[in-house]
Design a protein around this motif. Sequence first.
Motif, PDB file in Angstrom:
ATOM      1  N   ALA A  30       0.428  -1.388  -0.545  1.00  0.00           N
ATOM      2  CA  ALA A  30      -0.329   0.281   0.147  1.00  0.00           C
ATOM      3  C   ALA A  30       0.865   1.546   0.233  1.00  0.00           C
ATOM      4  CB  ALA A  30      -0.609   0.567   0.956  1.00  0.00           C
ATOM      5  N   SER A  31       1.729   0.847   0.577  1.00  0.00           N
ATOM      6  CA  SER A  31       3.152   2.355   0.638  1.00  0.00           C
ATOM      7  C   SER A  31       3.695   2.538  -0.328  1.00  0.00           C
ATOM      8  CB  SER A  31       3.655   2.639   2.360  1.00  0.00           C
ATOM      9  OG  SER A  31       4.708   3.526   1.276  1.00  0.00           O
ATOM     10  N   THR A  32       4.198   1.507  -1.262  1.00  0.00           N
ATOM     11  CA  THR A  32       4.759   1.389  -2.601  1.00  0.00           C
ATOM     12  C   THR A  32       3.998   2.315  -3.354  1.00  0.00           C
ATOM     13  OG1 THR A  32       6.355  -0.115  -1.956  1.00  0.00           O
ATOM     14  CG2 THR A  32       5.535   0.414  -4.216  1.00  0.00           C
ATOM     15  N   ILE A  33       2.521   1.606  -3.473  1.00  0.00           N
ATOM     16  CA  ILE A  33       0.997   2.308  -4.702  1.00  0.00           C
ATOM     17  C   ILE A  33       1.093   3.926  -4.427  1.00  0.00           C
ATOM     18  CG2 ILE A  33      -0.972   2.014  -5.200  1.00  0.00           C
ATOM     19  CD1 ILE A  33      -0.916  -0.859  -3.701  1.00  0.00           C
ATOM     20  N   ARG A  34       0.929   4.533  -3.027  1.00  0.00           N
ATOM     21  CA  ARG A  34       0.599   5.904  -2.670  1.00  0.00           C
ATOM     22  C   ARG A  34       2.308   6.591  -2.752  1.00  0.00           C
ATOM     23  NH1 ARG A  34      -3.044   7.075   0.858  1.00  0.00           N
ATOM     24  NH2 ARG A  34      -4.346   5.299   1.674  1.00  0.00           N
ATOM     25  N   ARG A  35       3.074   6.478  -3.170  1.00  0.00           N
ATOM     26  CA  ARG A  35       4.615   6.585  -3.044  1.00  0.00           C
ATOM     27  C   ARG A  35       4.625   7.196  -4.336  1.00  0.00           C
ATOM     28  NH1 ARG A  35       9.194   4.066   0.040  1.00  0.00           N
ATOM     29  NH2 ARG A  35      10.277   5.046  -1.330  1.00  0.00           N
ATOM     30  N   ALA A  36       4.040   5.701  -5.584  1.00  0.00           N
ATOM     31  CA  ALA A  36       4.420   5.655  -6.876  1.00  0.00           C
ATOM     32  C   ALA A  36       3.013   6.903  -7.741  1.00  0.00           C
ATOM     33  CB  ALA A  36       4.255   4.215  -7.209  1.00  0.00           C
ATOM     34  N   HIS A  37       2.299   6.931  -7.011  1.00  0.00           N
ATOM     35  CA  HIS A  37       0.718   7.497  -7.540  1.00  0.00           C
ATOM     36  C   HIS A  37       1.606   9.078  -7.926  1.00  0.00           C
ATOM     37  CE1 HIS A  37      -3.322   6.756  -9.074  1.00  0.00           C
ATOM     38  NE2 HIS A  37      -3.382   8.916  -8.489  1.00  0.00           N
ATOM     39  N   VAL A  89      -5.655  -9.373   0.281  1.00  0.00           N
ATOM     40  CA  VAL A  89      -5.199  -8.131  -0.635  1.00  0.00           C
ATOM     41  C   VAL A  89      -6.684  -7.256  -0.260  1.00  0.00           C
ATOM     42  CG1 VAL A  89      -3.886  -8.549  -2.512  1.00  0.00           C
ATOM     43  CG2 VAL A  89      -6.408  -8.766  -2.308  1.00  0.00           C
ATOM     44  N   GLU A  90      -6.845  -7.603   0.702  1.00  0.00           N
ATOM     45  CA  GLU A  90      -8.579  -7.051   1.084  1.00  0.00           C
ATOM     46  C   GLU A  90      -8.724  -5.783   2.054  1.00  0.00           C
ATOM     47  OE1 GLU A  90     -11.934  -9.421   0.934  1.00  0.00           O
ATOM     48  OE2 GLU A  90     -11.371 -10.324  -0.761  1.00  0.00           O
ATOM     49  N   GLN A  91      -7.821  -6.172   3.042  1.00  0.00           N
ATOM     50  CA  GLN A  91      -7.304  -5.357   3.814  1.00  0.00           C
ATOM     51  C   GLN A  91      -7.032  -4.227   3.671  1.00  0.00           C
ATOM     52  OE1 GLN A  91      -5.106  -7.689   6.664  1.00  0.00           O
ATOM     53  NE2 GLN A  91      -6.255  -9.921   6.191  1.00  0.00           N
ATOM     54  N   GLU A  92      -5.632  -4.050   3.257  1.00  0.00           N
ATOM     55  CA  GLU A  92      -5.272  -2.803   2.880  1.00  0.00           C
ATOM     56  C   GLU A  92      -5.090  -2.573   0.992  1.00  0.00           C
ATOM     57  OE1 GLU A  92      -1.464  -2.236   4.787  1.00  0.00           O
ATOM     58  OE2 GLU A  92      -1.534  -3.780   6.244  1.00  0.00           O
ATOM     59  N   ILE A  93      -4.714  -3.030   0.314  1.00  0.00           N
ATOM     60  CA  ILE A  93      -4.301  -2.710  -1.029  1.00  0.00           C
ATOM     61  C   ILE A  93      -5.903  -2.501  -2.091  1.00  0.00           C
ATOM     62  CG2 ILE A  93      -3.080  -3.732  -3.101  1.00  0.00           C
ATOM     63  CD1 ILE A  93      -1.427  -4.195  -1.106  1.00  0.00           C
ATOM     64  N   VAL A  94      -7.114  -3.466  -1.790  1.00  0.00           N
ATOM     65  CA  VAL A  94      -7.564  -2.832  -2.010  1.00  0.00           C
ATOM     66  C   VAL A  94      -8.485  -1.806  -1.629  1.00  0.00           C
ATOM     67  CG1 VAL A  94     -10.217  -3.524  -2.813  1.00  0.00           C
ATOM     68  CG2 VAL A  94      -8.377  -5.040  -3.338  1.00  0.00           C
ATOM     69  N   PRO A  95      -8.517  -0.964  -0.636  1.00  0.00           N
ATOM     70  CA  PRO A  95      -9.008  -0.116  -0.082  1.00  0.00           C
ATOM     71  C   PRO A  95      -8.211   0.877  -0.873  1.00  0.00           C
ATOM     72  CG  PRO A  95      -9.282  -1.545   1.831  1.00  0.00           C
ATOM     73  CD  PRO A  95      -8.208  -2.526   0.202  1.00  0.00           C
ATOM     74  N   THR A  96      -6.371   0.822  -0.166  1.00  0.00           N
ATOM     75  CA  THR A  96      -5.362   1.865  -0.833  1.00  0.00           C
ATOM     76  C   THR A  96      -6.192   2.124  -2.755  1.00  0.00           C
ATOM     77  OG1 THR A  96      -4.031   1.569   0.625  1.00  0.00           O
ATOM     78  CG2 THR A  96      -3.108   2.834  -1.511  1.00  0.00           C
ATOM     79  N   CYS A  97      -5.871   1.176  -3.681  1.00  0.00           N
ATOM     80  CA  CYS A  97      -6.681   1.382  -4.482  1.00  0.00           C
ATOM     81  C   CYS A  97      -7.784   2.412  -5.184  1.00  0.00           C
ATOM     82  CB  CYS A  97      -6.489   0.218  -5.518  1.00  0.00           C
ATOM     83  SG  CYS A  97      -4.484  -0.995  -5.750  1.00  0.00           S
ATOM     84  N   ARG A  98      -8.459   1.882  -4.052  1.00  0.00           N
ATOM     85  CA  ARG A  98      -9.919   2.200  -4.207  1.00  0.00           C
ATOM     86  C   ARG A  98      -9.624   4.192  -4.011  1.00  0.00           C
ATOM     87  NH1 ARG A  98     -13.702  -3.038  -3.955  1.00  0.00           N
ATOM     88  NH2 ARG A  98     -13.664  -3.476  -4.952  1.00  0.00           N
ATOM     89  N   GLU A  99      -9.018   3.781  -2.757  1.00  0.00           N
ATOM     90  CA  GLU A  99      -9.013   5.639  -2.442  1.00  0.00           C
ATOM     91  C   GLU A  99      -7.844   6.188  -3.296  1.00  0.00           C
ATOM     92  OE1 GLU A  99      -6.056   7.939   0.641  1.00  0.00           O
ATOM     93  OE2 GLU A  99      -6.924   5.942   1.276  1.00  0.00           O
ATOM     94  N   LEU A 100      -7.385   5.784  -4.205  1.00  0.00           N
ATOM     95  CA  LEU A 100      -6.423   6.599  -4.882  1.00  0.00           C
ATOM     96  C   LEU A 100      -7.286   6.408  -6.639  1.00  0.00           C
ATOM     97  CD1 LEU A 100      -3.255   5.586  -4.361  1.00  0.00           C
ATOM     98  CD2 LEU A 100      -4.705   7.971  -3.525  1.00  0.00           C
ATOM     99  N   GLY A 101      -7.890   5.843  -6.687  1.00  0.00           N
ATOM    100  CA  GLY A 101      -9.102   5.678  -7.823  1.00  0.00           C
ATOM    101  C   GLY A 101      -8.664   4.873  -8.889  1.00  0.00           C
ATOM    102  N   ILE A 102      -7.173   3.974  -8.442  1.00  0.00           N
ATOM    103  CA  ILE A 102      -6.777   2.866  -8.908  1.00  0.00           C
ATOM    104  C   ILE A 102      -7.836   2.133 -10.112  1.00  0.00           C
ATOM    105  CG2 ILE A 102      -4.780   1.426  -9.121  1.00  0.00           C
ATOM    106  CD1 ILE A 102      -3.084   3.187  -7.588  1.00  0.00           C
ATOM    107  N   GLY A 103      -7.646   1.064 -10.921  1.00  0.00           N
ATOM    108  CA  GLY A 103      -8.239   0.058 -11.259  1.00  0.00           C
ATOM    109  C   GLY A 103      -7.414  -1.204 -10.380  1.00  0.00           C
TER     110      GLY A 103
END
Length: 343
Positions: A161-168, A187-201
């Motif tokens: 999740a942290s890497t996704i945020r930094r990359a985005h 992945v339902e715990q952190e990764i999916v919510p992070t993607c949805r918060e940032l509008g990532i498919g």
Amino acid sequence: MAKVGRIKLGLQGLEVSAQGLGCMGMSGFYRPLKPTSEMVSLIHHAIDSGVTFLDTSDMYGPYTNEILLGKALKGGVGEKVELATKFGVMYVDGQIQVRGDPAYVRAACESSLKRLEVDCIDLYYQHRIDNRVPIEVTIGELKKLVEEGKIKYIGLSEASASTIRRAHAIHPITAVQLEWSLWSRDVEQEIVPTCRELGIGIVAYSPLGRGFFSSGPKLIENLENGDIRKFLPRFQAENLEQNKTIFEGVNEMAKRKGCTPSQLALAWVHHQGNDVVPIPGTTKIENFNQNSGALSVKLTPEEMAELELFASADAVKGDRYYPGYAYTWNKSDTPPLSSWKAV
């Protein structure tokens, strides 16, 4: 057979088929390998059916899967598809090595463009995260490739999740690819919510549990030597006894619904949201047609809850990969940008 619908993947403008086609098994990892002509026919059949989101990687083969896609998409066929490939995983003396340094990113992209015989890659993923290179550095080079018109959209695979945020924060990430199925739900715990918060498919690979939800425990009995699944922990005898109860639950509901267990398992992934695109792989047209049928399986909230009751996140026994196989998503983060010294 009705044509597969379309969805928007991420917020940057990429539109893909609601279900994709994972092409990995056409060139490696699973056995037996099929003739190239059969795989080209399968790809053409998929495109004619409306499944135009094709997924490959330079490490599938290695390299041979991209070459296969290049052959299949000649003669204007490639104009009908959304082509995704990946970089970042390579074999060195039989061992897997992950790289994300700028020189490698650029060289890998140039090589993929040649093998795929295209001028631009629609969606280019970092296949695995290099924990030695700040993610900002890797994405910075990918941003340059976007500006040069060599890739359209950037993706990540198996990132924290942290890497996704930094990359985005450096350049919008269009999609994150991750393993998501009834027996891979962490992945339902952190990764999916992070993607949805940032509008990532979200692109879900192995949505059928590497074939487990097609055949159940008997799958392992029919695997040939060289098939990677023979070595994966979840398919080992000490874990399979417990894991088969998940399949039995899916199979029982599938009978009630009048569909196959694989269609039910795939429908569960589709019902996770309109920002999720599963990419089941196959080497057979009949299996492809069956997978496409999952789009017609409708699940009520009660049925979703029932499925998740016997396929809870902690129900499956065994890791996704065998110990020491550095191919799972990174829970650790990359170094800070301030630590990077270009070579």
